[in-house]
Design a protein around this motif. Structure first.
Motif, PDB file in Angstrom:
ATOM      1  N   ARG A  59       0.885  -1.134   0.022  1.00 25.69           N
ATOM      2  CA  ARG A  59      -0.117  -0.347  -0.142  1.00 25.69           C
ATOM      3  C   ARG A  59       1.188   1.705   0.008  1.00 25.69           C
ATOM      4  O   ARG A  59       0.615   2.381  -0.388  1.00 25.69           O
ATOM      5  CB  ARG A  59      -0.979   0.523   1.146  1.00 25.69           C
ATOM      6  N   ARG A  60       2.290   1.469   0.596  1.00 23.64           N
ATOM      7  CA  ARG A  60       2.809   1.905   0.904  1.00 23.64           C
ATOM      8  C   ARG A  60       3.330   2.723  -0.730  1.00 23.64           C
ATOM      9  O   ARG A  60       3.561   3.946  -1.096  1.00 23.64           O
ATOM     10  CB  ARG A  60       4.254   1.913   2.173  1.00 23.64           C
ATOM     11  N   HIS A  61       3.525   1.892  -1.094  1.00 22.41           N
ATOM     12  CA  HIS A  61       4.279   1.440  -2.854  1.00 22.41           C
ATOM     13  C   HIS A  61       2.619   1.950  -4.116  1.00 22.41           C
ATOM     14  O   HIS A  61       3.529   1.675  -5.262  1.00 22.41           O
ATOM     15  CB  HIS A  61       5.226   0.702  -2.782  1.00 22.41           C
ATOM     16  N   TYR A  62       1.961   1.901  -3.112  1.00 20.63           N
ATOM     17  CA  TYR A  62       0.347   1.556  -4.129  1.00 20.63           C
ATOM     18  C   TYR A  62       0.599   0.620  -5.742  1.00 20.63           C
ATOM     19  O   TYR A  62       0.214   0.816  -6.763  1.00 20.63           O
ATOM     20  CB  TYR A  62       0.508   3.324  -5.375  1.00 20.63           C
ATOM     21  N   GLY A  63       0.932   0.111  -4.866  1.00 20.58           N
ATOM     22  CA  GLY A  63       1.230  -1.574  -5.834  1.00 20.58           C
ATOM     23  C   GLY A  63       3.045  -1.477  -6.843  1.00 20.58           C
ATOM     24  O   GLY A  63       3.013  -2.593  -7.709  1.00 20.58           O
ATOM     25  N   LEU A  64       3.055  -0.177  -6.792  1.00 21.69           N
ATOM     26  CA  LEU A  64       3.919  -0.259  -7.360  1.00 21.69           C
ATOM     27  C   LEU A  64       5.775  -0.658  -7.158  1.00 21.69           C
ATOM     28  O   LEU A  64       6.614  -0.429  -6.644  1.00 21.69           O
ATOM     29  CB  LEU A  64       4.817   1.780  -8.199  1.00 21.69           C
ATOM     30  N   GLY A  65       5.876  -2.029  -7.680  1.00 22.27           N
ATOM     31  CA  GLY A  65       6.867  -3.001  -7.093  1.00 22.27           C
ATOM     32  C   GLY A  65       8.022  -3.212  -8.424  1.00 22.27           C
ATOM     33  O   GLY A  65       8.813  -3.777  -7.766  1.00 22.27           O
ATOM     34  N   HIS A  66       7.781  -2.701  -9.440  1.00 19.91           N
ATOM     35  CA  HIS A  66       9.145  -2.801 -10.306  1.00 19.91           C
ATOM     36  C   HIS A  66       9.677  -2.270 -10.323  1.00 19.91           C
ATOM     37  O   HIS A  66      11.085  -2.355 -11.251  1.00 19.91           O
ATOM     38  CB  HIS A  66       8.248  -3.497 -12.040  1.00 19.91           C
ATOM     39  N   GLY A  67      10.471  -0.941  -9.055  1.00 24.25           N
ATOM     40  CA  GLY A  67      10.476   0.263  -9.885  1.00 24.25           C
ATOM     41  C   GLY A  67      11.479   0.664 -11.092  1.00 24.25           C
ATOM     42  O   GLY A  67      10.065   0.648 -11.622  1.00 24.25           O
ATOM     43  N   VAL A  68      12.841   1.438 -11.322  1.00 24.84           N
ATOM     44  CA  VAL A  68      12.429   1.903 -12.545  1.00 24.84           C
ATOM     45  C   VAL A  68      14.117   1.477 -13.325  1.00 24.84           C
ATOM     46  O   VAL A  68      14.504   0.721 -12.542  1.00 24.84           O
ATOM     47  CB  VAL A  68      12.626   3.298 -12.029  1.00 24.84           C
ATOM     48  N   GLY A  69      13.615   2.024 -14.823  1.00 23.56           N
ATOM     49  CA  GLY A  69      14.531   1.266 -15.563  1.00 23.56           C
ATOM     50  C   GLY A  69      14.991  -0.323 -16.034  1.00 23.56           C
ATOM     51  O   GLY A  69      13.991  -0.835 -14.798  1.00 23.56           O
ATOM     52  N   ARG A  70      15.869  -0.062 -16.942  1.00 22.14           N
ATOM     53  CA  ARG A  70      16.243  -1.871 -16.363  1.00 22.14           C
ATOM     54  C   ARG A  70      17.182  -1.718 -16.450  1.00 22.14           C
ATOM     55  O   ARG A  70      18.447  -0.879 -15.933  1.00 22.14           O
ATOM     56  CB  ARG A  70      16.209  -2.317 -18.680  1.00 22.14           C
ATOM     57  N   SER A  71      18.160  -3.049 -16.749  1.00 17.30           N
ATOM     58  CA  SER A  71      19.786  -3.725 -16.632  1.00 17.30           C
ATOM     59  C   SER A  71      20.599  -2.822 -16.898  1.00 17.30           C
ATOM     60  O   SER A  71      21.474  -2.554 -15.954  1.00 17.30           O
ATOM     61  CB  SER A  71      20.016  -5.144 -16.438  1.00 17.30           C
ATOM     62  N   GLY A  72      20.836  -2.607 -18.022  1.00 16.86           N
ATOM     63  CA  GLY A  72      21.514  -1.485 -18.854  1.00 16.86           C
ATOM     64  C   GLY A  72      21.114  -0.426 -18.908  1.00 16.86           C
ATOM     65  O   GLY A  72      21.690   0.878 -19.277  1.00 16.86           O
ATOM     66  N   ASP A  73      19.956   0.317 -17.917  1.00 15.99           N
ATOM     67  CA  ASP A  73      19.503   2.100 -18.152  1.00 15.99           C
ATOM     68  C   ASP A  73      18.826   2.055 -17.800  1.00 15.99           C
ATOM     69  O   ASP A  73      17.397   1.470 -17.445  1.00 15.99           O
ATOM     70  CB  ASP A  73      19.238   2.616 -19.791  1.00 15.99           C
ATOM     71  N   ILE A  74      18.624   2.987 -16.113  1.00 21.80           N
ATOM     72  CA  ILE A  74      18.035   3.425 -15.427  1.00 21.80           C
ATOM     73  C   ILE A  74      16.657   3.813 -16.037  1.00 21.80           C
ATOM     74  O   ILE A  74      15.210   4.222 -15.004  1.00 21.80           O
ATOM     75  CB  ILE A  74      18.334   4.365 -14.579  1.00 21.80           C
ATOM     76  N   ALA A  75      16.626   4.875 -17.307  1.00 18.91           N
ATOM     77  CA  ALA A  75      14.957   5.374 -17.804  1.00 18.91           C
ATOM     78  C   ALA A  75      14.785   4.436 -19.146  1.00 18.91           C
ATOM     79  O   ALA A  75      13.417   5.043 -19.717  1.00 18.91           O
ATOM     80  CB  ALA A  75      15.718   6.917 -18.738  1.00 18.91           C
ATOM     81  N   ALA A  76      14.956   3.536 -19.128  1.00 16.96           N
ATOM     82  CA  ALA A  76      14.518   2.709 -20.116  1.00 16.96           C
ATOM     83  C   ALA A  76      12.848   2.348 -19.573  1.00 16.96           C
ATOM     84  O   ALA A  76      12.849   1.881 -18.504  1.00 16.96           O
ATOM     85  CB  ALA A  76      14.981   1.059 -19.893  1.00 16.96           C
ATOM     86  N   ILE A  77      12.330   1.688 -20.918  1.00 14.75           N
ATOM     87  CA  ILE A  77      10.841   1.326 -20.262  1.00 14.75           C
ATOM     88  C   ILE A  77      10.961   0.138 -19.967  1.00 14.75           C
ATOM     89  O   ILE A  77      11.461  -0.617 -20.854  1.00 14.75           O
ATOM     90  CB  ILE A  77       9.822   2.072 -21.360  1.00 14.75           C
ATOM     91  N   GLN A  78       9.788  -0.330 -18.972  1.00 16.37           N
ATOM     92  CA  GLN A  78      10.094  -2.171 -18.307  1.00 16.37           C
ATOM     93  C   GLN A  78       8.509  -2.602 -19.255  1.00 16.37           C
ATOM     94  O   GLN A  78       7.719  -2.392 -18.810  1.00 16.37           O
ATOM     95  CB  GLN A  78      10.536  -1.592 -16.500  1.00 16.37           C
ATOM     96  N   PRO A  79       8.945  -3.863 -19.555  1.00 18.73           N
ATOM     97  CA  PRO A  79       8.521  -4.475 -20.597  1.00 18.73           C
ATOM     98  C   PRO A  79       7.061  -5.009 -19.753  1.00 18.73           C
ATOM     99  O   PRO A  79       5.721  -4.655 -19.819  1.00 18.73           O
ATOM    100  CB  PRO A  79       8.357  -5.253 -20.902  1.00 18.73           C
ATOM    101  N   LYS A  80       7.766  -5.290 -18.180  1.00 18.95           N
ATOM    102  CA  LYS A  80       6.574  -5.747 -17.149  1.00 18.95           C
ATOM    103  C   LYS A  80       6.192  -4.533 -16.289  1.00 18.95           C
ATOM    104  O   LYS A  80       5.178  -4.917 -15.396  1.00 18.95           O
ATOM    105  CB  LYS A  80       7.700  -6.461 -16.323  1.00 18.95           C
ATOM    106  N   ALA A  81       6.254  -3.594 -16.783  1.00 18.52           N
ATOM    107  CA  ALA A  81       5.811  -2.703 -15.979  1.00 18.52           C
ATOM    108  C   ALA A  81       5.688  -0.851 -16.531  1.00 18.52           C
ATOM    109  O   ALA A  81       6.335   0.194 -16.273  1.00 18.52           O
ATOM    110  CB  ALA A  81       6.984  -1.850 -15.026  1.00 18.52           C
ATOM    111  N   ALA A  82       4.585  -1.085 -17.638  1.00 21.04           N
ATOM    112  CA  ALA A  82       4.378   0.178 -17.870  1.00 21.04           C
ATOM    113  C   ALA A  82       4.173   1.181 -17.330  1.00 21.04           C
ATOM    114  O   ALA A  82       4.244   2.674 -17.280  1.00 21.04           O
ATOM    115  CB  ALA A  82       2.973   0.222 -18.699  1.00 21.04           C
TER     116      ALA A  82
END
Length: 560
Positions: free
Chosen positions: A92-115
């Motif tokens: 609840r603290r994170h509003y269900g946003l558990g995937h974080g941000v970025g991908r392994s090679g780029d912190i600004a990349a879009i995550q397929p699992k986490a639009a």
């Protein structure tokens, strides 16, 4: 995480069949007004003029959350990282946003699992850039929110420069007595070259001539970057960024600015913007907690060069926590441009107000407010008179200028700093003299305070009252220490005066104190001494006490 069921037009038509068309239409209109604000945000990607209420923010966050795969209905996760969260409270603290941000090679990349998480991160970057421009740095064109505080944000920036200047190993650093920035240089693996400051009245200012001379001495090609500072503790003033930026541009040397809490200062923002306009400034790093009133843990790295910001995002190893970005996102939506502008205006007013309130209190206790007009956030008050009183009292144990700072802290005053100007410190193998004062020999000890964003007038008033009382209480402690010292001295003098100094009739001094304390023993020893030196009528010494003669009756001499 429980997610509210959204209502579209078809849904409200069905609602009308249950509660009536009039009520359903009214509810649909209210819903559309909220949806319009969300649509404007997605279109413009700028701060809303007026902040959103909590209900709208949470509604939007829930909408975003259902876009992440861990919140899909019927989703089956068979990967090693599926944003599973054991605690419902944490979820609840994170509003269900558990995937974080970025991908392994780029912190600004879009995550397929986490639009949804990716959308939140992108929007946060856009809102942060809009805020930076609102604060006065209009020439910034790109920004990234790092899940790292300012010091590590500087590390990431320097490491990104290394790929562009692999042979450079020196970082030129005008001295500022704050550990994070200096340690960032050594942590990144570079050699910090300290440029000592100089005094200009009460102010400690950057020695630009010494900076330029050191770059030329080392060779510009060997210098990774010049790292300058805007926001800092008084009496240090911001570095003259435009002048340094022109030099860096002329010598092709990168220029990074430690703008830790400079976004809240119009002067600091002007210096950054002007440096971009007239010279070279590769990036500036600002703290999220100090400028945006969120928990510690993030920094904004911004630049006039979008490619450099993109390079920083690619330097970051692995994914990252989305919590710092989420905090910023919620806060900026809540404040809006109007709310943040009000905070900036009030902070500026309170700086003047606090300084004006400090002046009479300082004068009352024989001190003065330092003249540091170049620093628009922090200010200082001398402790010279206090230090003189401590010296006059003979430096009573536990009573020094730093203890004065402890007195304030124990009275629930946080954020003040007492600087003696005489402390030494070693950081990453480099020795600093007069640490805390930004210069080797500042002429007086002092106390710093700051009028930072979010401060309210009541805090300033209460601080002034407690400062005044702390001075008075410290004086009482000193007076008590002086009185105790005088009484001790008087007692010692009286004891010395009462000690026996008379002599006997032949000028002999009195017997030792130990003898006087045992009079019977003294008498026995005196008698024994007299017996040992007595002679008979013929001048003979008496026989030893244990001899036979000593036990016989003395005979009459044959020839008297």
């Amino acid at each position: 995480v429980a997610t509210p069921i959204t209502m579209n037009e078809a849904g409200f038509e069905l609602v009308a069949g249950l509660v009536g068309k009039a009520y359903a239409t009214q509810a649909a209109d209210a819903r559309r007004r909220r949806e319009k604000r969300v649509r404007i945000l997605l279109q413009q990607r700028k701060l809303p003029e007026n902040g959103w209420d909590d209900q709208l923010i949470e509604l939007f966050l829930h909408e975003i959350s259902v876009m992440d795969s861990n919140n899909f209905v019927g989703n089956v996760g068979v990967g090693e990282r599926e944003a599973r969260v054991a605690s419902a409270l944490v979820a609840r603290r994170h509003y269900g946003l558990g995937h974080g941000v970025g991908r392994s090679g780029d912190i600004a990349a879009i995550q397929p699992k986490a639009a949804g998480s990716s959308l939140m991160a992108r929007l946060t970057e856009s809102l942060a850039l809009d805020l930076i421009r609102l604060a006065g740095i209009k020439l910034a064109t790109a920004c990234i929110v790092l899940p790292l505080a300012t010091g590590m944000g500087l590390v990431m920036t320097l490491l990104t420069l290394r790929a562009r200047r692999p042979g450079a190993r020196f970082v030129i650093w005008p001295r500022i007595d704050q550990k994070s920035c200096f340690k960032a240089i050594s942590t990144a693996g570079f050699v910090p070259v300290v440029i000592q400051n100089k005094l200009k009245g009460d102010e400690v200012v950057c020695d630009v001539e010494a900076l330029e001379g050191k770059v030329m001495e080392l060779g510009p090609e060997n210098v990774l970057a010049v790292v300058t500072t805007t926001s800092c503790f008084a009496p240090r003033t911001p570095d003259p960024l435009p002048e340094i930026a022109k030099f860096c541009k002329d010598k092709s040397v990168p220029h990074v600015v430690n703008n830790a809490y400079g976004l809240q200062s119009s002067k600091c923002c002007f210096l950054v913007n002007e440096a971009i306009r007239v010279g070279r400034l590769d990036a500036f790093v600002s703290s999220t907690d100090k400028n945006l009133l969120v928990p510690v843990g993030g920094s904004l790295v911004a630049s006039p060069d979008p490619e450099f910001v993109a390079a920083i995002s690619k330097t970051y190893p692995g994914r990252a926590s989305g919590a710092p970005a989420l905090d910023v996102f919620i806060t900026l939506l809540s404040l809006g441009s109007t709310g943040y502008t009000k905070l900036l205006t009030e902070r500026k007013r309170l700086y003047t107000y606090l300084q004006e309130r400090l002046v009479p209190v300082a004068e009352k206790h024989g001190e003065r407010v330092l003249k540091t007009r170049g620093n628009g956030i922090s200010m200082g008050i001398t402790l010279s008179t206090l230090a003189a009183k401590i010296e006059e009292a003979g430096h009573p144990a536990g009573l020094d200028t730093k203890f004065f700072g402890s007195m304030l802290f124990s009275r629930s005053v946080s954020g003040t700093r007492v600087v003696t100007g005489r402390d030494a410190k070693s950081i990453s193998g480099v020795d600093f003299v007069g640490y805390g004062a930004h210069v080797d020999n500042y002429p007086s000890p002092y106390l710093t305070v700051a009028a930072a964003i979010g401060m309210v007038q009541e805090e300033a008033d209460v601080f002034i009252d407690r400062l005044d009382k702390a001075f008075a209480e410290f004086d009482k402690k000193l007076a008590k220490a002086i009185k105790t010292k005088k009484m001790s001295k008087a007692t010692d003098e009286a004891a010395a005066a009462a000690a026996p100094t008379a002599v006997d009739s032949v000028g002999h001094p009195p017997p030792p104190i130990a003898t006087l304390q045992d009079p019977l023993r003294a008498i026995d020893e005196a008698a024994a001494a007299a017996a040992a030196t007595a002679v008979d009528g013929a001048g003979h010494l008496p026989p030893p006490a244990d001899s036979d003669a000593a036990n016989d009756t003395p005979s009459v001499p044959s020839n008297p």
